[in-house]
Enzyme design. Structure first.
Site, PDB file in Angstrom:
ATOM      1  N   LYS A  52       1.383 -17.088  -1.912  1.00  0.00           N
ATOM      2  CA  LYS A  52       0.298 -16.361  -2.583  1.00  0.00           C
ATOM      3  C   LYS A  52      -0.009 -16.988  -3.939  1.00  0.00           C
ATOM      4  O   LYS A  52      -1.163 -17.129  -4.325  1.00  0.00           O
ATOM      5  CB  LYS A  52       0.674 -14.875  -2.720  1.00  0.00           C
ATOM      6  N   GLN A  96       5.207  -7.007  -3.135  1.00  0.00           N
ATOM      7  CA  GLN A  96       5.615  -7.593  -1.859  1.00  0.00           C
ATOM      8  C   GLN A  96       6.558  -6.629  -1.123  1.00  0.00           C
ATOM      9  O   GLN A  96       7.562  -6.214  -1.671  1.00  0.00           O
ATOM     10  CB  GLN A  96       6.304  -8.946  -2.117  1.00  0.00           C
ATOM     11  N   ASP A 119      -4.271  -5.235  -1.410  1.00  0.00           N
ATOM     12  CA  ASP A 119      -3.660  -5.220  -0.076  1.00  0.00           C
ATOM     13  C   ASP A 119      -4.354  -4.195   0.830  1.00  0.00           C
ATOM     14  O   ASP A 119      -4.186  -4.219   2.046  1.00  0.00           O
ATOM     15  CB  ASP A 119      -2.173  -4.830  -0.188  1.00  0.00           C
TER      16      ASP A 119
END
Ligand code: NDP
Length: 284
Positions: A52, A96, A119
């Site tokens: 990322k 995460q 997200d």
């Protein structure tokens, strides 16, 4: 049979994001910024976070990286999220997953401002998707829509079967396909006659997590097959999908390989969501 190449399509998406990011910086002086938080030292998570950060660098985002020790308390994590929520220079916040066991995943997701939840996991964004309002869409399903559209696959009115009903893939995928006017069936571990259900599909999307479970007898001649699964083949140690690629490929019209299909799209769509968040701050 056509192979849908996720590497090429994700590169196109990232290049579009890169161009728009540069424009935003030059015209409005805004530097798009994604904050990535990792708690603990899970090796797979470390790889995801590294990828990322690399993608941020490629598209020209600033990336803030918080790599916190395993013993970080929930309170400490929530304090950091709160700080980032209030920081107007930060456009996206990503924690995460999975987080260590002493931290409640839902509390963490709920704590991220829906405006920065790139997200697309916050209940506000899931609800917005459900009722057709603007919001952030979970990156993997959003990436699949891009794969289909950019491969000129017609979704409108098509019979779509999704195998898997998780909150991050199956359910948002169903809502997105519905938004594209497909007739949607969501199958799962309790579905009866799974083979027959799958055989109805013009577009079959497998998001189960079981190596090669979708064999050619699950697939209608000429169907479009999208393989979300990421599994490790126990014999060869190689990555493989939920679809028995070699045998299904001869029967379908389009197929995504694993690796190199859906996988690369997830990060590309994360970049796209973060850019969108920054654009919203200037009313675009
Ligand atoms: P989950 O484990 O959360 O969900 C799996 C789903 O599959 C569940 O809904 C489950 O049903 C269903 N299922 C399990 N066994 C069967 C079966 N025998 N028949 C029919 N349905 C079954 O997984 P995720 O959705 O998070 O991920 C699915 C796969 O996609 C994994 O391999 C994961 O690694 C991969 N993935 C890939 C991404 C990418 O970027 N390419 C991103 C996210 C995930 P039930 O609800 O009844 O238990």
């Amino acid at each position: 049979m056509n192979i849908i190449d996720g590497k090429i399509i994700s590169q196109q998406v990232k290049d579009e994001v890169k161009a728009r990011t540069l424009q935003l910086k030059e015209e409005k002086g805004i530097e798009v910024c994604l904050a990535v938080i990792l708690v603990g030292a899970d090796p797979a998570s470390q790889v995801y976070v590294r990828n990322k950060k690399k993608a941020c660098e490629y598209v020209g985002f600033k990336s803030l990286s918080y790599e916190l020790p395993e013993e970080t308390s929930q309170e400490e994590l929530l304090t950091l999220i709160d700080k980032l929520n209030k920081d107007e220079n930060v456009h996206g916040i990503l924690v995460q997953m999975p987080v260590p066991k002493h931290i409640d995943e839902k509390t963490v997701i709920d704590a991220i401002s829906p405006e920065k939840d790139v997200d697309g996991f916050h209940p506000m964004n899931v609800g917005a998707l459900c009722i057709g309002e603007p919001g952030f869409v979970s990156c993997t399903p959003a990436g699949i829509i891009q794969l289909l559209k950019r491969s000129d696959v017609d979704i409108n009115g098509k019979e779509c079967v999704i195998v898997g009903r998780s909150n991050i893939v199956g359910k948002p995928m169903a809502l997105l396909m519905l938004r594209e006017n497909a007739t949607v069936t969501v199958a799962h571990s309790r579905t009866k006659n799974l083979k027959e259900v799958c055989k109805r599909a013009d577009i079959l999307i497998a998001a189960v997590g079981k190596a090669k479970m979708i064999t050619e007898d699950f697939v209608k001649e000429g169907a479009v097959v999208i393989d979300v699964g990421i599994n490790r083949n126990s014999e060869t140690g190689k990555l493989c999908g939920d679809v028995d690629y070699e045998n299904v490929a001869t029967k379908c019209s389009y197929i995504t390989p694993v690796p190199g299909g859906v996988g690369p799209m997830t990060i590309a769509m994360l970049m796209n969501n973060c850019l969108e968040s920054a654009l919203r701050t200037v009313g675009e």
